[in-house]
Motif scaffolding. Sequence first.
Motif, short mmCIF file in Angstrom:
data_model
loop_
_atom_site.label_atom_id
_atom_site.label_comp_id
_atom_site.label_asym_id
_atom_site.label_seq_id
_atom_site.Cartn_x
_atom_site.Cartn_y
_atom_site.Cartn_z
N GLU A 44 -34.67 -25.20 26.21
CA GLU A 44 -34.02 -24.19 25.38
C GLU A 44 -34.48 -22.81 25.84
N ASN A 45 -33.65 -21.82 25.60
CA ASN A 45 -33.93 -20.45 26.02
C ASN A 45 -35.30 -19.97 25.54
N ASN A 46 -35.64 -20.26 24.29
CA ASN A 46 -36.92 -19.78 23.74
C ASN A 46 -38.13 -20.53 24.30
N ASP A 47 -37.92 -21.64 25.02
CA ASP A 47 -39.03 -22.39 25.63
C ASP A 47 -39.32 -21.96 27.07
N TRP A 48 -38.40 -21.21 27.67
CA TRP A 48 -38.52 -20.84 29.09
C TRP A 48 -39.82 -20.10 29.38
N GLU A 49 -40.17 -19.14 28.55
CA GLU A 49 -41.35 -18.32 28.80
C GLU A 49 -42.65 -19.12 28.73
N SER A 50 -42.64 -20.23 28.02
CA SER A 50 -43.87 -21.03 27.90
C SER A 50 -44.09 -21.96 29.10
N VAL A 110 -32.50 -23.39 31.96
CA VAL A 110 -32.16 -23.13 30.57
C VAL A 110 -30.82 -23.80 30.27
#
Length: 122
Positions: free
Chosen positions: A50-56, A67
């Motif tokens: 998911e988009n919000n998991d990319w940075e992690s 994504v």
Amino acid sequence: VALTELSPIESLALMRWRPRWSHWSIEPYGIAIHIQIAAANGLKTVHYVENNDWESLSDAEKPFSHVRGRKADIWPAEREWRVVGDIDLSAIPVDQLRLITRSRAERDQVGSIFDRHVISFE
């Protein structure tokens, strides 16, 4: 270069004309590499996040991640594989490679040059 775990027959369902870009979603040409040889040469499956998991994700995970996007159902169906850098086809035994062509005529033409298995969609 897009790599997929799909067989040529399985990939037919994903071949669609994309008028917006004036080309097919998947071309009917390819090089088939046995999955164990692909893995031994650094290819790995792509994981969809998911988009919000990319940075992690770690820097090591990002090349093998994508994504999901708005059409999330399409991407995982491709069963994509990736490698960082180039694939050195000369490191793969020729008898472990297969070429895929659109037609039987192309198959016969390529087969006369490439003395290995050539598969066509026809």
